[in-house]
Design a protein around this motif. Sequence first.
Motif, PDB file in Angstrom:
ATOM      1  N   GLU A  43       0.801  -1.226   0.000  1.00 57.39           N
ATOM      2  CA  GLU A  43       0.000   0.000   0.000  1.00 57.39           C
ATOM      3  C   GLU A  43       0.831   1.271   0.000  1.00 57.39           C
ATOM      4  OE1 GLU A  43      -2.993  -0.168   3.081  1.00 57.39           O
ATOM      5  OE2 GLU A  43      -3.334  -2.298   2.658  1.00 57.39           O
ATOM      6  N   LEU A  44       1.958   1.241   0.692  1.00 57.36           N
ATOM      7  CA  LEU A  44       2.776   2.454   0.788  1.00 57.36           C
ATOM      8  C   LEU A  44       4.002   2.411  -0.120  1.00 57.36           C
ATOM      9  CD1 LEU A  44       2.667   2.982   4.653  1.00 57.36           C
ATOM     10  CD2 LEU A  44       1.200   4.006   2.919  1.00 57.36           C
ATOM     11  N   GLY A  45       4.397   1.232  -0.545  1.00 58.54           N
ATOM     12  CA  GLY A  45       5.547   1.103  -1.436  1.00 58.54           C
ATOM     13  C   GLY A  45       6.868   1.393  -0.766  1.00 58.54           C
ATOM     14  N   ILE A  46       6.942   1.142   0.549  1.00 62.82           N
ATOM     15  CA  ILE A  46       8.190   1.356   1.280  1.00 62.82           C
ATOM     16  C   ILE A  46       8.484   0.114   2.112  1.00 62.82           C
ATOM     17  CG2 ILE A  46       8.017   3.874   1.358  1.00 62.82           C
ATOM     18  CD1 ILE A  46       6.908   3.668   4.188  1.00 62.82           C
ATOM     19  N   SER A  47       9.696   0.016   2.601  1.00 63.69           N
ATOM     20  CA  SER A  47      10.057  -1.126   3.446  1.00 63.69           C
ATOM     21  C   SER A  47       9.503  -0.911   4.853  1.00 63.69           C
ATOM     22  CB  SER A  47      11.579  -1.272   3.516  1.00 63.69           C
ATOM     23  OG  SER A  47      12.122  -0.238   4.317  1.00 63.69           O
ATOM     24  N   PRO A  48       9.292  -1.989   5.588  1.00 60.09           N
ATOM     25  CA  PRO A  48       8.847  -1.837   6.977  1.00 60.09           C
ATOM     26  C   PRO A  48       9.813  -1.010   7.830  1.00 60.09           C
ATOM     27  CG  PRO A  48       8.419  -4.066   6.245  1.00 60.09           C
ATOM     28  CD  PRO A  48       9.222  -3.389   5.156  1.00 60.09           C
ATOM     29  N   VAL A  49      11.111  -1.143   7.581  1.00 55.69           N
ATOM     30  CA  VAL A  49      12.086  -0.350   8.341  1.00 55.69           C
ATOM     31  C   VAL A  49      11.846   1.135   8.102  1.00 55.69           C
ATOM     32  CG1 VAL A  49      14.542   0.228   8.557  1.00 55.69           C
ATOM     33  CG2 VAL A  49      13.827  -2.168   8.418  1.00 55.69           C
ATOM     34  N   ARG A  50      11.674   1.530   6.853  1.00 55.53           N
ATOM     35  CA  ARG A  50      11.415   2.947   6.525  1.00 55.53           C
ATOM     36  C   ARG A  50      10.079   3.392   7.125  1.00 55.53           C
ATOM     37  NH1 ARG A  50      13.173   7.738   6.354  1.00 55.53           N
ATOM     38  NH2 ARG A  50      12.325   9.044   4.722  1.00 55.53           N
ATOM     39  N   TYR A  51       9.078   2.520   7.084  1.00 57.56           N
ATOM     40  CA  TYR A  51       7.765   2.828   7.674  1.00 57.56           C
ATOM     41  C   TYR A  51       7.923   3.203   9.140  1.00 57.56           C
ATOM     42  CZ  TYR A  51       3.180   1.874   9.715  1.00 57.56           C
ATOM     43  OH  TYR A  51       2.018   1.966  10.423  1.00 57.56           O
ATOM     44  N   TYR A  52       8.646   2.382   9.891  1.00 55.65           N
ATOM     45  CA  TYR A  52       8.790   2.654  11.326  1.00 55.65           C
ATOM     46  C   TYR A  52       9.648   3.883  11.593  1.00 55.65           C
ATOM     47  CZ  TYR A  52       6.225  -1.565  12.283  1.00 55.65           C
ATOM     48  OH  TYR A  52       5.229  -2.505  12.354  1.00 55.65           O
ATOM     49  N   GLN A  53      10.610   4.162  10.731  1.00 57.00           N
ATOM     50  CA  GLN A  53      11.376   5.409  10.867  1.00 57.00           C
ATOM     51  C   GLN A  53      10.454   6.610  10.696  1.00 57.00           C
ATOM     52  OE1 GLN A  53      14.231   4.805   7.746  1.00 57.00           O
ATOM     53  NE2 GLN A  53      15.797   4.014   9.154  1.00 57.00           N
ATOM     54  N   LEU A  54       9.645   6.583   9.640  1.00 54.86           N
ATOM     55  CA  LEU A  54       8.719   7.687   9.371  1.00 54.86           C
ATOM     56  C   LEU A  54       7.670   7.806  10.475  1.00 54.86           C
ATOM     57  CD1 LEU A  54       8.167   7.096   5.552  1.00 54.86           C
ATOM     58  CD2 LEU A  54       9.435   8.992   6.598  1.00 54.86           C
ATOM     59  N   LEU A  55       7.137   6.680  10.920  1.00 55.30           N
ATOM     60  CA  LEU A  55       6.114   6.683  11.962  1.00 55.30           C
ATOM     61  C   LEU A  55       6.667   7.238  13.270  1.00 55.30           C
ATOM     62  CD1 LEU A  55       3.181   5.859  12.599  1.00 55.30           C
ATOM     63  CD2 LEU A  55       4.099   3.647  13.347  1.00 55.30           C
ATOM     64  N   ASN A  56       7.873   6.844  13.629  1.00 56.95           N
ATOM     65  CA  ASN A  56       8.485   7.325  14.865  1.00 56.95           C
ATOM     66  C   ASN A  56       8.655   8.841  14.841  1.00 56.95           C
ATOM     67  OD1 ASN A  56       9.546   6.608  17.456  1.00 56.95           O
ATOM     68  ND2 ASN A  56      11.569   7.100  16.656  1.00 56.95           N
ATOM     69  N   ALA A  57       9.054   9.378  13.713  1.00 56.71           N
ATOM     70  CA  ALA A  57       9.171  10.838  13.595  1.00 56.71           C
ATOM     71  C   ALA A  57       7.789  11.493  13.602  1.00 56.71           C
ATOM     72  CB  ALA A  57       9.923  11.207  12.313  1.00 56.71           C
ATOM     73  N   LEU A  58       6.831  10.845  12.960  1.00 55.54           N
ATOM     74  CA  LEU A  58       5.492  11.416  12.848  1.00 55.54           C
ATOM     75  C   LEU A  58       4.814  11.551  14.201  1.00 55.54           C
ATOM     76  CD1 LEU A  58       3.168  12.408  11.056  1.00 55.54           C
ATOM     77  CD2 LEU A  58       2.488  10.003  10.774  1.00 55.54           C
ATOM     78  N   ILE A  59       4.996  10.593  15.102  1.00 54.82           N
ATOM     79  CA  ILE A  59       4.288  10.680  16.383  1.00 54.82           C
ATOM     80  C   ILE A  59       4.844  11.780  17.284  1.00 54.82           C
ATOM     81  CG2 ILE A  59       3.480   8.313  16.262  1.00 54.82           C
ATOM     82  CD1 ILE A  59       5.538   7.560  18.380  1.00 54.82           C
ATOM     83  N   GLU A  60       5.942  12.374  16.891  1.00 55.83           N
ATOM     84  CA  GLU A  60       6.463  13.541  17.611  1.00 55.83           C
ATOM     85  C   GLU A  60       5.862  14.847  17.089  1.00 55.83           C
ATOM     86  OE1 GLU A  60       8.314  13.616  20.320  1.00 55.83           O
ATOM     87  OE2 GLU A  60       8.122  11.438  20.265  1.00 55.83           O
ATOM     88  N   ASP A  61       5.208  14.783  15.954  1.00 60.05           N
ATOM     89  CA  ASP A  61       4.654  15.966  15.290  1.00 60.05           C
ATOM     90  C   ASP A  61       3.296  16.325  15.901  1.00 60.05           C
ATOM     91  OD1 ASP A  61       3.512  17.807  13.471  1.00 60.05           O
ATOM     92  OD2 ASP A  61       4.609  16.896  11.792  1.00 60.05           O
ATOM     93  N   GLU A  62       3.163  17.537  16.380  1.00 61.10           N
ATOM     94  CA  GLU A  62       1.914  17.988  16.995  1.00 61.10           C
ATOM     95  C   GLU A  62       0.755  17.990  15.999  1.00 61.10           C
ATOM     96  OE1 GLU A  62       1.299  18.450  20.285  1.00 61.10           O
ATOM     97  OE2 GLU A  62       3.331  17.637  20.438  1.00 61.10           O
ATOM     98  N   ARG A  63       1.044  18.156  14.722  1.00 56.92           N
ATOM     99  CA  ARG A  63      -0.020  18.086  13.710  1.00 56.92           C
ATOM    100  C   ARG A  63      -0.626  16.695  13.667  1.00 56.92           C
ATOM    101  NH1 ARG A  63       3.483  20.130   8.832  1.00 56.92           N
ATOM    102  NH2 ARG A  63       4.747  18.579   9.873  1.00 56.92           N
ATOM    103  N   ALA A  64       0.211  15.667  13.820  1.00 57.69           N
ATOM    104  CA  ALA A  64      -0.289  14.289  13.850  1.00 57.69           C
ATOM    105  C   ALA A  64      -1.147  14.072  15.090  1.00 57.69           C
ATOM    106  CB  ALA A  64       0.871  13.299  13.825  1.00 57.69           C
ATOM    107  N   LEU A  65      -0.742  14.648  16.203  1.00 61.97           N
ATOM    108  CA  LEU A  65      -1.525  14.533  17.432  1.00 61.97           C
ATOM    109  C   LEU A  65      -2.902  15.175  17.260  1.00 61.97           C
ATOM    110  CD1 LEU A  65      -1.606  13.603  20.379  1.00 61.97           C
ATOM    111  CD2 LEU A  65      -0.627  15.812  21.002  1.00 61.97           C
TER     112      LEU A  65
END
Length: 86
Positions: A43-65
């Motif tokens: 669905e995203l066309g990325i590796s799971p490792v890259r997914y978790y890198q992006l997700l980890n950064a995203l959950i720090e973003d107040e916009r995501a919150l």
Amino acid sequence: MTAPDAEPTPSPSGLSDRDRALLALERRSWAGPGAKERAIREELGISPVRYYQLLNALIEDERALREDPVTVNRLRRLRAARRERR
């Protein structure tokens, strides 16, 4: 969907389509081992490792919150629990 590492266009909430897709994937429940990793690749066309890198950064973003407080807070709690176990 755009190229995985391309700068996606932000939405009115400030999150990109890719960021919202990461949160949507994380909200889902998974039937068995490997299902989530398969969905990440297909669905995203990325590796799971890259997914978790992006997700980890995203959950720090107040916009995501602001966009998805339940998911972001759950992920923050899980990450904190893992860190405490170390």
